[in-house]
Design a protein around this motif. Structure first.
Motif, PDB file in Angstrom:
ATOM      1  N   VAL A 157       0.842  -1.194   0.000  1.00  0.00           N
ATOM      2  CA  VAL A 157       0.000   0.000   0.000  1.00  0.00           C
ATOM      3  C   VAL A 157       0.882   1.250   0.000  1.00  0.00           C
ATOM      4  N   ALA A 216      -9.489   9.043   3.049  1.00  0.00           N
ATOM      5  CA  ALA A 216     -10.919   8.774   3.179  1.00  0.00           C
ATOM      6  C   ALA A 216     -11.609  10.098   3.512  1.00  0.00           C
ATOM      7  N   ASN A 236      -7.702  -5.727   4.749  1.00  0.00           N
ATOM      8  CA  ASN A 236      -7.906  -4.367   4.222  1.00  0.00           C
ATOM      9  C   ASN A 236      -7.537  -3.262   5.205  1.00  0.00           C
ATOM     10  N   LYS A 237      -6.792  -3.579   6.272  1.00  0.00           N
ATOM     11  CA  LYS A 237      -6.330  -2.571   7.232  1.00  0.00           C
ATOM     12  C   LYS A 237      -4.823  -2.689   7.373  1.00  0.00           C
ATOM     13  N   GLU A 295      -7.342   2.044   5.588  1.00  0.00           N
ATOM     14  CA  GLU A 295      -8.401   1.054   5.403  1.00  0.00           C
ATOM     15  C   GLU A 295      -8.840   1.082   3.951  1.00  0.00           C
ATOM     16  N   ASP A 296      -8.903  -0.083   3.355  1.00  0.00           N
ATOM     17  CA  ASP A 296      -9.326  -0.207   1.953  1.00  0.00           C
ATOM     18  C   ASP A 296      -8.538   0.743   1.042  1.00  0.00           C
ATOM     19  N   GLY A 297      -7.251   0.889   1.312  1.00  0.00           N
ATOM     20  CA  GLY A 297      -6.378   1.694   0.463  1.00  0.00           C
ATOM     21  C   GLY A 297      -6.439   3.187   0.702  1.00  0.00           C
ATOM     22  N   LYS A 298      -7.258   3.651   1.656  1.00  0.00           N
ATOM     23  CA  LYS A 298      -7.389   5.088   1.937  1.00  0.00           C
ATOM     24  C   LYS A 298      -6.906   5.392   3.353  1.00  0.00           C
TER      25      LYS A 298
END
Length: 182
Positions: free
Chosen positions: A25, A50, A97-98, A127-130
């Protein structure tokens, strides 16, 4: 794909695609973070956050992408030069995803002809790439807040209020997070 050469070529193309794709990431985020800290951010650089993300350093505490934009767009107004000059990254998967990303770095600033180097630890909760939480610990020291300091409640409230106040003044002066015209 009965032809062995075609199968070999397909496998090679798959390997080439994997080699081009970032594996971490942090590989996706670092170019944007270098732009932010280097006073050359564009609106696209803030897409790594996010919508409800926070940014904190010892001077301010920003809530939401617009305030984060104001914080970073203000760097070029305060410093004639700003950039991350050295860094090492540690990335830890916390859950599906974290990810927690730790960036041990040296930041270089120039103001009124004086140069200043700051050793820092940037902590990113992703989280989820953000990015949902971005903390910049100067000298690697945790930020003073309710989670890290046992100060009398009144002193802690004053400290947090001054960081939020600093952010709100900066936010107003920077046009409430509006992107500069190209």
């Amino acid at each position: 794909m009965a032809d062995p050469r075609a199968r070999e070529q397909h496998a090679k193309e798959s390997d080439d695609a994997k080699a081009r794709k970032p594996r971490l990431v942090s590989d996706l985020l670092m170019p944007h973070l270098l732009n932010l800290y280097g006073s050359r951010a564009t609106a696209q650089d803030f897409e790594i956050y996010a919508p409800g993300a926070t940014f904190e350093d010892p001077m301010m505490c920003a809530h939401g992408v617009k305030q984060i934009k104001s914080a970073f767009y203000s760097l070029s107004k305060v410093f004639s030069e700003s950039k991350i000059v050295e860094y090492n990254i540690l990335e830890n998967a916390i859950a599906p995803n974290k990810v927690e990303i730790l960036i041990d770095n040296k930041q270089h600033y120039k103001m009124f002809g004086k140069e200043l180097d700051v050793m820092s630890l940037i902590k990113l909760d992703v989280e989820d790439g953000k990015i949902i939480r971005h903390q910049d610990w100067w000298d690697g020291k945790p930020l003073k807040n309710r989670d890290t300091v046992k100060l009398p409640l009144l002193r802690l409230a004053h400290l947090e209020a001054s960081r939020r106040g600093s952010m709100l003044i900066t936010h107003a002066m920077m046009g409430f997070g509006k992107d500069p015209k190209p």
